[in-house]
Design an enzyme around this catalytic site. Structure first.
Site, PDB file in Angstrom:
ATOM      1  CE1 TYR A   1      -4.010   1.744  -0.282  1.00 34.25           C
ATOM      2  CE2 TYR A   1      -3.549   2.703   1.870  1.00 34.25           C
ATOM      3  CZ  TYR A   1      -4.314   2.649   0.720  1.00 34.25           C
ATOM      4  OH  TYR A   1      -5.385   3.499   0.567  1.00 34.25           O
TER       5      TYR A   1
ATOM      6  CE  LYS B   1      -7.140   6.762   0.732  1.00 32.22           C
ATOM      7  NZ  LYS B   1      -8.187   7.649   0.162  1.00 32.22           N
TER       8      LYS B   1
END
Length: 252
Positions: free
Chosen positions: A153, A160
């Site tokens: 990721y 995020k």
């Protein structure tokens, strides 16, 4: 549920994007919509969707270009004079930062990812605030990788994480005006943006096996939740990150 409400959806890419799944549910519940897409290249995929959704406003908006986001809100102010809800569905990191180690990310790449993925939501809130004179709701799409470190990721994890913290502070600062701020954290969905992640098929398989429901989520799962969160039925909900991932986040 949303009849008479005016809403903005930022970040529609095509008919498989999470933003479109949400817009479809907003429209089905009676909302009038404005939507944005990235640029002229994306327009051919989005314009037919805008027509199907009876959008009064549909235009390109690259939040990294000065003035483009502001121009969207200026048009909303002129045509509608108010805004009841807005959805932020934008996340971006350059390929070298997304595929590399977080500690190798350049300061320029870090700043660009944060500007596009997080600061643009703060800007949206500031622009929406004077249009939400009777209160409203701001939504942003996030992901579990902002809470826990996940393979492949990359830079989007810290991005995020920052977005989710911003949501809490925005809820604190705007609550007295009746403006709610929430995040939706979906499980992985095969979208255009997700295709940029390495080993994404493995992530889909792992998620389906690990989640209690043993299934992947759909655009409709996300859209139904989004429609509820911007409705009056969720008037006491703010500062939340709502998971729609088949229970994946709750597993040890």
């Amino acid at each position: 549920m949303l009849k008479g409400k005016k809403g903005l959806v930022v970040g529609v890419a095509n008919d498989r994007s999470l933003a479109y799944g949400c817009a479809r549910h907003f429209h089905a519940e009676g909302a009038d919509l404005a939507i944005t897409y990235l640029n002229a290249k994306t327009e051919k995929y989005v314009q037919p969707l805008a027509e199907a959704l009876d959008c009064e406003i549909a235009r390109a908006c690259d939040v990294s270009v000065p003035g483009e986001l502001e121009s969207v809100f200026e048009e909303i102010a002129v045509k509608w004079g108010r805004l009841d809800f807005a959805l932020h569905s934008i996340g971006y990191a350059r390929a070298e930062d997304l595929h590399g180690r977080v500690i190798d990310c350049s300061s320029e790449g870090f700043a660009h990812a944060m500007n596009v993925s997080v600061h643009s939501f703060l800007r949206m809130a500031k622009l929406a605030e004077p249009l939400m004179t009777s209160g409203g709701c701001l939504l942003a799409l996030t992901y579990y990788g902002g809470q826990k470190a996940m393979q492949h990721y990359g830079m989007m994890g810290p991005v995020k994480g920052a977005l989710e913290t911003a949501i809490a502070y925005m809820a604190l600062e705007l609550g007295h005006k009746g403006i709610r701020v929430n995040g939706i954290s979906p499980g992985p969905v095969a979208t255009r943006s997700a295709s940029g992640l390495r080993n994404f098929d493995e992530l889909l398989d792992h998620t389906a096996k690990r989640s209690p429901e043993h299934r992947l989520i759909t655009l409709d799962d996300v859209g139904a939740l989004a429609a509820f969160l911007v409705s009056d039925g969720a008037s006491a909900m703010t500062g939340n990150i709502s998971y729609v991932d088949g229970g994946y986040h709750a597993m040890g």
